[in-house]
Design a protein around this motif. Structure first.
Motif, short mmCIF file in Angstrom:
data_model
loop_
_atom_site.label_atom_id
_atom_site.label_comp_id
_atom_site.label_asym_id
_atom_site.label_seq_id
_atom_site.Cartn_x
_atom_site.Cartn_y
_atom_site.Cartn_z
N ASP A 104 -151.15 27.35 -1.30
CA ASP A 104 -151.07 28.59 -0.52
C ASP A 104 -151.92 28.51 0.74
N VAL A 105 -153.11 27.90 0.63
CA VAL A 105 -153.95 27.72 1.82
C VAL A 105 -153.25 26.81 2.82
N GLY A 106 -152.58 25.78 2.31
CA GLY A 106 -151.82 24.90 3.19
C GLY A 106 -150.71 25.62 3.92
N ASP A 107 -150.05 26.56 3.24
CA ASP A 107 -149.00 27.35 3.89
C ASP A 107 -149.57 28.18 5.04
N ILE A 108 -150.76 28.73 4.83
CA ILE A 108 -151.41 29.51 5.89
C ILE A 108 -151.73 28.63 7.09
N ALA A 109 -152.27 27.43 6.80
CA ALA A 109 -152.67 26.53 7.88
C ALA A 109 -151.49 25.94 8.62
N HIS A 110 -150.37 25.75 7.92
CA HIS A 110 -149.29 24.93 8.47
C HIS A 110 -148.77 25.42 9.81
N ARG A 111 -148.40 26.69 9.91
CA ARG A 111 -147.78 27.19 11.13
C ARG A 111 -148.77 27.31 12.28
N ALA A 112 -150.07 27.28 11.97
CA ALA A 112 -151.09 27.45 13.01
C ALA A 112 -151.71 26.11 13.43
N THR A 113 -151.29 25.01 12.86
CA THR A 113 -151.90 23.72 13.12
C THR A 113 -150.93 22.85 13.94
N VAL A 114 -151.44 22.20 14.98
CA VAL A 114 -150.60 21.39 15.86
C VAL A 114 -151.13 19.96 15.90
N MET A 115 -150.21 19.04 16.12
CA MET A 115 -150.61 17.65 16.39
C MET A 115 -150.79 17.50 17.90
N LEU A 116 -151.87 16.87 18.30
CA LEU A 116 -152.15 16.67 19.72
C LEU A 116 -151.93 15.20 20.07
N ARG A 117 -151.24 14.98 21.17
CA ARG A 117 -150.95 13.63 21.66
C ARG A 117 -151.64 13.44 23.00
N CYS A 118 -152.46 12.42 23.08
CA CYS A 118 -153.21 12.11 24.30
C CYS A 118 -152.61 10.90 24.97
N GLU A 119 -152.06 11.12 26.17
CA GLU A 119 -151.50 10.01 26.94
C GLU A 119 -152.44 9.71 28.11
N PRO A 120 -152.65 8.43 28.41
CA PRO A 120 -153.57 8.07 29.49
C PRO A 120 -153.06 8.50 30.87
N GLY A 179 -154.93 11.74 30.41
CA GLY A 179 -154.26 12.13 31.63
C GLY A 179 -153.25 13.23 31.37
N ARG A 180 -152.78 13.31 30.12
CA ARG A 180 -151.76 14.29 29.75
C ARG A 180 -151.95 14.62 28.27
N ILE A 181 -151.91 15.91 27.95
CA ILE A 181 -152.09 16.35 26.56
C ILE A 181 -150.84 17.12 26.15
N LEU A 182 -150.28 16.76 25.01
CA LEU A 182 -149.13 17.46 24.45
C LEU A 182 -149.47 17.97 23.06
N ALA A 183 -148.92 19.12 22.73
CA ALA A 183 -149.11 19.70 21.39
C ALA A 183 -147.75 19.81 20.72
N ARG A 184 -147.63 19.25 19.52
CA ARG A 184 -146.40 19.41 18.75
C ARG A 184 -146.61 20.52 17.73
N THR A 185 -145.80 21.56 17.82
CA THR A 185 -145.96 22.74 16.98
C THR A 185 -145.32 22.52 15.61
N ALA A 186 -145.59 23.46 14.70
CA ALA A 186 -145.05 23.34 13.35
C ALA A 186 -143.53 23.41 13.33
N ASP A 187 -142.93 24.05 14.34
CA ASP A 187 -141.47 24.12 14.39
C ASP A 187 -140.86 22.99 15.22
N GLY A 188 -141.68 21.97 15.54
CA GLY A 188 -141.16 20.75 16.15
C GLY A 188 -141.10 20.73 17.66
N ARG A 189 -141.58 21.76 18.34
CA ARG A 189 -141.55 21.76 19.80
C ARG A 189 -142.74 20.99 20.37
N TRP A 190 -142.53 20.38 21.53
CA TRP A 190 -143.62 19.75 22.28
C TRP A 190 -143.98 20.66 23.46
#
Length: 338
Positions: free
Chosen positions: A322-338, A159-170
């Protein structure tokens, strides 16, 4: 400081025997011509950054001696042996920015930044609903400005999708275009600059046994909420029932990794992590994991008329860190709320 090169030559000579002719001096190696970055924006620039493509930050301001006037050039010398692909950022006095990505500055002797986009207005952060039940989570990664790629099953029924960025924003996310349940891919619109983009690998072709890195947020409710990195290899070019849209990989993944990037050892995307084989249902089988192939994901994005970056994977491999450093800032956690 502004690109000042100092060459100090120390000449050590050994006295030659009497009557012997001294060898001619060895000529100093010629220095490569600097690349000139020209400010064609019509305003003075207060900051200039040039970092090798994929670096997670912009490094120091090269204009530490003062602003760069309009139509003036900054001379930049680089060590070509360390790589030629650069991202360039110019910041103007009024806050606008000009960005150039993945430029081969060894092949270009003059780079002009002619326009700069207006700074985007800030996007209000979303807030997770702490009272929501049956919340699930997954991973996504940035493939274009304000666009995140993930799995269909990560956002299916949300019902609602949130993305948490590498710098901690939702940030609030919405499905962009038509998701593909068969391929298990979905494109999200995430306004607010969720991070820099990752590039899809074009050449050379992926090989069996090639090293890969999976990056994402597995078991975020059980383990820490930090991203996790695992490395492994490409095991096979087909998935369950010989599904040719997927790779089998040995990089271990868990619930929550779904939708995260699978990267080669140059930091380019070769797949989208999608699933693991349930060892509880298949006896004597462990650590069998799958990712949607990068070329399949590119085809999905083209059908949505979505632009994305591509890059060749050449040269020496990077470390997993080094590959992890490249991925880190471009990868987000997604939260799925019903």
């Amino acid at each position: 400081m502004r690109n000042i090169s100092l060459a100090i030559l120390l000449s050590l000579t050994l006295a030659a025997p009497a009557g012997a002719q001294a060898p001619p001096p060895t000529p100093a190696p010629a220095q490569a011509e600097p690349v000139r970055i020209v400010n064609r924006t019509g305003q003075e620039a207060t900051a200039l950054h040039a970092v090798r493509s994929g670096r997670p930050d912009w490094g120091s301001n090269l204009l530490n001696r003062g602003p760069l006037p309009a139509n003036a050039a900054f001379a930049l010398r680089v060590n070509q042996d360390a790589g030629c692909r650069f991202d360039i950022r110019m910041v103007l006095a009024d806050g606008r920015e000009g960005l150039l990505r993945d430029r081969d500055i060894c092949a270009e002797t003059r780079i002009e930044i002619a326009t700069a986009a207006a700074p985007l207005p800030p996007v209000a952060q979303a807030r997770p609903n702490q009272n929501a039940r049956r919340v699930s989570s997954g991973t996504g990664f940035v493939i274009a400005p304000d666009r995140v790629l993930t799995n269909h099953h990560v956002i299916d029924g949300c019902g609602r999708i949130l993305a948490r960025t590498a710098d901690g924003r939702w940030l609030a996310a919405t499905v962009q275009g038509q998701a593909d349940a068969r391929l298990d891919l979905a494109l999200l619109a995430v306004p607010g600059n969720p991070g820099p983009t990752l590039a899809f690998r074009t050449t050379p072709a992926v090989r069996r046994g090639e090293g890969v890195v999976a990056y994402g947020f597995p078991l975020s409710g059980l383990l820490s909420s930090d991203p996790k990195l695992t490395r492994g290899e490409i095991n096979a070019f087909g998935g369950v029932a010989n599904d040719q849209t997927r790779f089998q990989i040995s990089a271990e993944v868990q619930p929550g990794n779904s939708g995260g990037p699978l990267l080669d050892m140059q930091g380019n995307v070769v797949g989208v992590v999608v699933a693991k084989l349930d060892s509880r249902r298949v006896q004597n089988v462990d650590n069998v994991n799958f990712a949607v192939k990068g070329e399949t994901a590119q085809g999905f994005l083209r059908r949505l008329n979505q632009e994305f970056r591509t890059a060749e994977s050449r040269g020496a491999d990077k470390s997993a860190a080094d590959v992890g450093d490249i991925a880190h800032r471009a990868t987000v956690m997604l939260r799925c709320e019903p």
